[in-house]
Design an enzyme around this catalytic site. Sequence first.
Site, PDB file in Angstrom:
ATOM      1  N   GLU A  20       0.690  -1.414  -0.447  1.00 61.61           N
ATOM      2  CA  GLU A  20      -0.055   0.131  -0.215  1.00 61.61           C
ATOM      3  C   GLU A  20       0.960   1.503  -0.196  1.00 61.61           C
ATOM      4  O   GLU A  20       1.647   1.601   0.756  1.00 61.61           O
ATOM      5  CB  GLU A  20      -0.348   0.063   1.496  1.00 61.61           C
ATOM      6  CG  GLU A  20      -1.738   1.383   1.517  1.00 61.61           C
ATOM      7  CD  GLU A  20      -2.240   1.121   2.724  1.00 61.61           C
ATOM      8  OE1 GLU A  20      -3.716   1.741   2.842  1.00 61.61           O
ATOM      9  OE2 GLU A  20      -2.270   0.316   3.918  1.00 61.61           O
ATOM     10  N   LYS A  54     -10.327   1.091  -2.250  1.00 59.62           N
ATOM     11  CA  LYS A  54      -9.837   0.763  -0.848  1.00 59.62           C
ATOM     12  C   LYS A  54     -11.484   1.131  -0.522  1.00 59.62           C
ATOM     13  O   LYS A  54     -12.054   2.468  -0.248  1.00 59.62           O
ATOM     14  CB  LYS A  54      -9.083   1.463   0.690  1.00 59.62           C
ATOM     15  CG  LYS A  54      -9.330   1.180   1.519  1.00 59.62           C
ATOM     16  CD  LYS A  54      -6.904   1.317   2.088  1.00 59.62           C
ATOM     17  CE  LYS A  54      -8.374   1.228   3.372  1.00 59.62           C
ATOM     18  NZ  LYS A  54      -6.505   1.994   4.329  1.00 59.62           N
ATOM     19  N   CYS A  63      -4.752  -3.470   2.557  1.00 57.24           N
ATOM     20  CA  CYS A  63      -4.456  -3.061   4.166  1.00 57.24           C
ATOM     21  C   CYS A  63      -5.867  -2.788   4.911  1.00 57.24           C
ATOM     22  O   CYS A  63      -6.659  -4.228   5.394  1.00 57.24           O
ATOM     23  CB  CYS A  63      -4.564  -1.967   4.210  1.00 57.24           C
ATOM     24  SG  CYS A  63      -3.790  -1.575   6.270  1.00 57.24           S
TER      25      CYS A  63
END
Length: 265
Positions: free
Chosen positions: A40, A110, A151
């Site tokens: 990331e 995300k 993440c």
Amino acid sequence: MRVAVCQLNAREDRKANLAVAAELLERAAAGGADLALLPEYVDYLGPAAGMPAPEPIGGEVSEFFASVARRLGIWVIAGSFHEASPDPQRTWNTSLVFDRSGALAASYRKIHLYDVEIPGRVSYRESATVAPGEQPVVVTVDGVRVGLSICYDLRFPELYRRLATEGGAQVLVVPAAFMLHTGRDHWEVLLRARAIENQCYVLAAGQIGDHEPGRSCFGRSMVVDAWGTVLTQVPDGAGVAFADLDLDRLATIRAELPSLANRRL
């Protein structure tokens, strides 16, 4: 399919970050990887005041990774980068997938953002600077279905179940900058859980070390098989680890322990 997970310590110098990422991708290609995964925020992980202007897909960062994928002839999942959004106060946290020719095969923004308020201890609102994505994404890589995440998504099992059942994912990827204090207890446990419950391989590439005052990332990039076994792991520091994915074994696990087929909800 041979895969590589790449681990690095991105800082406040975007040019240097991209150079290190390219070196790791070159090592991945030299090791025979068909697909390489970066962490990331591979473009920049430092003080907010020094962050370069966010870019759209097709800007300098994405063109950089497209050219590396093309030059090396491998699939590249470029972790994530700061994508410009319509909101001038917020970026998207976006993962890009490039095929062997350097063409953009998929992008994922995300979905889950880390907002926490513990009086006297922690106050952090990712949503203040990042806009959430809306759509789960699965992409076909050399005939293999790969589900994308980033993440903090790792803590939301419903996303991965959708990737596996609705998207037909056989492999799940998790580029991350997982914090040190939570990573020590949760990182490997969550990765193995997502692999076991969805009967998928999991590829996880993490940032490692200090990035700015008060932020330190756990690293421990790894590949986990559908039985929950850790196949390979990057030691502390920048580096690359390889694993060969056995899709016949994946099919056997799903046939002999048919938990996906037996689900009722």
